[in-house]
Write an enzyme that holds these catalytic residues in place. Structure first.
Site, PDB file in Angstrom:
ATOM      1  N   HIS A 127      32.720   0.368  15.274  1.00  0.00           N
ATOM      2  CA  HIS A 127      32.123  -0.966  15.273  1.00  0.00           C
ATOM      3  C   HIS A 127      30.828  -0.961  16.077  1.00  0.00           C
ATOM      4  O   HIS A 127      29.792  -1.378  15.593  1.00  0.00           O
ATOM      5  CB  HIS A 127      33.112  -1.977  15.860  1.00  0.00           C
ATOM      6  CG  HIS A 127      32.648  -3.400  15.789  1.00  0.00           C
ATOM      7  ND1 HIS A 127      33.441  -4.466  16.126  1.00  0.00           N
ATOM      8  CD2 HIS A 127      31.462  -3.955  15.420  1.00  0.00           C
ATOM      9  CE1 HIS A 127      32.773  -5.595  15.968  1.00  0.00           C
ATOM     10  NE2 HIS A 127      31.560  -5.308  15.539  1.00  0.00           N
ATOM     11  N   TRP A 130      28.929  -1.558  23.241  1.00  0.00           N
ATOM     12  CA  TRP A 130      28.474  -2.830  23.804  1.00  0.00           C
ATOM     13  C   TRP A 130      28.440  -2.797  25.330  1.00  0.00           C
ATOM     14  O   TRP A 130      29.388  -2.325  25.968  1.00  0.00           O
ATOM     15  CB  TRP A 130      29.425  -3.966  23.399  1.00  0.00           C
ATOM     16  CG  TRP A 130      29.699  -4.107  21.941  1.00  0.00           C
ATOM     17  CD1 TRP A 130      28.995  -3.582  20.899  1.00  0.00           C
ATOM     18  CD2 TRP A 130      30.783  -4.848  21.356  1.00  0.00           C
ATOM     19  NE1 TRP A 130      29.559  -3.959  19.707  1.00  0.00           N
ATOM     20  CE2 TRP A 130      30.661  -4.729  19.945  1.00  0.00           C
ATOM     21  CE3 TRP A 130      31.832  -5.609  21.884  1.00  0.00           C
ATOM     22  CZ2 TRP A 130      31.549  -5.334  19.068  1.00  0.00           C
ATOM     23  CZ3 TRP A 130      32.716  -6.207  21.008  1.00  0.00           C
ATOM     24  CH2 TRP A 130      32.577  -6.073  19.627  1.00  0.00           C
ATOM     25  N   TYR A 138      28.375 -11.150  28.685  1.00  0.00           N
ATOM     26  CA  TYR A 138      27.419 -10.147  28.227  1.00  0.00           C
ATOM     27  C   TYR A 138      26.101 -10.791  27.825  1.00  0.00           C
ATOM     28  O   TYR A 138      26.031 -11.982  27.534  1.00  0.00           O
ATOM     29  CB  TYR A 138      27.981  -9.362  27.042  1.00  0.00           C
ATOM     30  CG  TYR A 138      28.335 -10.217  25.835  1.00  0.00           C
ATOM     31  CD1 TYR A 138      27.410 -10.462  24.829  1.00  0.00           C
ATOM     32  CD2 TYR A 138      29.597 -10.791  25.721  1.00  0.00           C
ATOM     33  CE1 TYR A 138      27.728 -11.236  23.728  1.00  0.00           C
ATOM     34  CE2 TYR A 138      29.928 -11.573  24.624  1.00  0.00           C
ATOM     35  CZ  TYR A 138      28.999 -11.792  23.636  1.00  0.00           C
ATOM     36  OH  TYR A 138      29.324 -12.573  22.557  1.00  0.00           O
ATOM     37  N   GLU A 185      23.918  -4.094  15.345  1.00  0.00           N
ATOM     38  CA  GLU A 185      24.511  -3.513  16.553  1.00  0.00           C
ATOM     39  C   GLU A 185      23.438  -3.070  17.536  1.00  0.00           C
ATOM     40  O   GLU A 185      23.563  -3.283  18.748  1.00  0.00           O
ATOM     41  CB  GLU A 185      25.423  -2.345  16.183  1.00  0.00           C
ATOM     42  CG  GLU A 185      26.690  -2.753  15.446  1.00  0.00           C
ATOM     43  CD  GLU A 185      27.547  -3.705  16.263  1.00  0.00           C
ATOM     44  OE1 GLU A 185      27.927  -3.351  17.393  1.00  0.00           O
ATOM     45  OE2 GLU A 185      27.832  -4.812  15.775  1.00  0.00           O
ATOM     46  N   LYS A 188      21.501  -6.446  18.870  1.00  0.00           N
ATOM     47  CA  LYS A 188      22.311  -7.321  19.723  1.00  0.00           C
ATOM     48  C   LYS A 188      22.766  -6.624  20.990  1.00  0.00           C
ATOM     49  O   LYS A 188      22.723  -7.209  22.078  1.00  0.00           O
ATOM     50  CB  LYS A 188      23.524  -7.834  18.951  1.00  0.00           C
ATOM     51  CG  LYS A 188      24.399  -8.789  19.779  1.00  0.00           C
ATOM     52  CD  LYS A 188      25.513  -9.405  18.945  1.00  0.00           C
ATOM     53  CE  LYS A 188      26.355 -10.362  19.799  1.00  0.00           C
ATOM     54  NZ  LYS A 188      27.413 -11.025  19.011  1.00  0.00           N
TER      55      LYS A 188
END
Length: 453
Positions: A127, A130, A138, A185, A188
């Protein structure tokens, strides 16, 4: 000099191990999307740590008549003296090329998609990677100037053909648009990792930090064979057997002793695992140390968790269970989604506008009328005056070119792929419109209800 000291103090406060009570309160939610609205408003008002740190370093150079910046030292990754473990230090770390902050905990996240099937049938898929602020909150989309739209070309330009080939198998978008997924991904999450700032590189080559981000995410993924670890504990995909939360945790903990993971479920069906790490040093060369989740995030029940095989084409309920009764979360459409009606948008259970004919969300004016058509195999389709409605590149869209998506209802709310979570970047203001996305990854989590007409 007093101004410089004030800046330095602000930097220290942001990397201090103790989080504010307000952030701790927000991060206590079991769903990662619940913190997004808070973070969006907070980061609008407070300059980011990386911005403050650069001001401090630059200001010191001006006041002291030059000298080498900590962010521009000759070899920032290999010459980090006594690298600190993120989320554990209580002192100011000026060189954010050697220390990940404020996103000090890094999460390697994985999907298990069954409808539609994504990736190999005997492997989870990647995925993302992060950065979290060590308290469950976050930053997101930290540098719009680096929101690149050509990830494949970037990786190819750095000779990362093997990496790209691996991603094309294991880093998959459930709608088939891998490139857009990778862009999302990176934009962000990747742009919010302090050690990936271009200023951290000696003789920086444009976009080389992008290649480092995807390489590290894949390298971590290869060390986390979730399917194999679960299978070793006799936890296998099944349409008839369910599992307990503790059994899943124990199976994974056997390979990462002393720490737990975040387990994600949609309607009691396992579909996501998040592995948490604190990092000693930079993302590029630092030591990734397994850590407990930095907030309460798991969304799976304690019992009755389904782990469905890939390739079924549907998601039948188990006929037996090892661990007790299975919670009933998915309802048939019934009158809630029959005939004609409006699609209302709810934020925290309060209606805020509706979906208009093109599929976007707005909070003023007249709601569009949608026609719901029941499907013989269960579920329903939707159409507006613009045409069929479907999930296109992750977004709810209605147009003459859109293919119909088979929707269902979860708790009388609209669901795609069995998931009743939707989100948007922000709540629209005035006559503004916002795109609504399937899943809870964007800034504001919403649900979509039905109002018959």
């Amino acid at each position: 000099m007093a101004v410089l000291e004030a800046w330095a103090f602000a930097v220290g406060e942001r990397v201090h191990n103790a989080a504010s009570p307000a952030l701790q309160h927000v991060s206590s939610s079991s769903s990662p999307s619940t913190t997004s609205a808070f973070i969006a408003s907070a980061t609008d008002m407070i300059p980011s740590l990386r911005t403050l740190s650069k001001v401090v370093v630059t200001g010191a150079q001006v006041l002291l008549g030059g000298g080498e910046s900590a962010l521009g030292q000759a070899d920032p990754f290999s010459s980090c003296a006594n690298p600190q473990l993120s989320c554990h230090n209580t002192t100011v770390v000026e060189n954010l090329c050697c220390f990940n902050a404020p996103g000090g905990q890094l999460l390697q996240t994985q999907f298990w998609d069954t409808a539609p099937v994504t990736g190999p049938v005997d492997s989870w898929t990647l995925h993302g990677l992060w950065p979290d602020r060590c308290d469950g909150t976050y930053e997101a989309n930290c540098d719009h100037s680096r929101a690149y739209k050509n990830i494949t070309a970037i990786l190819e330009s750095f000779g990362k053909t093997e990496l790209l080939g691996y991603m094309q198998t294991y880093w998959k978008d459930y709608q088939g648009d891998d490139e857009t997924f990778w862009q999302h991904e990176w934009s962000k999450h990747g742009t919010c990792i302090s050690t990936l700032e271009p200023s951290c590189y000696t003789e920086h080559k444009a976009t080389e930090e992008v290649a480092d981000y995807f390489q590290k995410a894949v390298d971590l993924f290869k060390t986390l064979p979730s399917y194999e670890w679960l299978a070793t504990a006799n936890i296998l995909p099944s349409t008839t057997t369910t599992y307990t939360f503790s059994a899943l945790q124990s199976a994974l903990q056997a390979h990462r002793p002393g720490v737990t993971v975040t387990l994600g479920c949609k309607s009691s069906t396992l579909n996501e695992i998040w592995y948490h790490y604190d990092v000693r040093g930079s993302l590029q060369t630092g030591e990734f140390i397994p850590a407990d989740p930095d907030g309460t995030k798991s969304s799976c029940p304690q019992t009755g968790i389904r782990y469905l095989p890939k390739g079924l084409g549907s998601q039948p309920s188990p006929t037996s269970t090892q661990t007790g009764a299975l919670p009933t979360a998915t309802s048939t459409p019934g009158k809630a989604f029959e005939g004609k009606g409006h699609l209302t948008v709810l934020v925290d259970g309060v209606q805020k506008g509706c979906i208009i004919s093109a599929g976007t969300w707005y909070t003023t004016g007249t709601c569009a009328t949608f026609t719901s058509t029941l499907l013989s195999g269960g579920g329903f389709t939707l159409a507006s005056s613009k045409g069929n409605c479907g999930v296109v590149a992750g977004a709810f869209t209605c147009s003459g070119a859109a293919a119909s998506t088979g929707f269902t209802a979860v708790g009388a709310k609209l669901a795609a792929g069995g998931n009743g979570a939707w989100s948007a970047e922000r709540v629209p203001r005035g006559s503004g419109k916002e795109t609504v996305y399937a899943g809870g990854e964007h800034g504001v989590g919403v649900s979509i209800g039905w109002e018959g007409v």
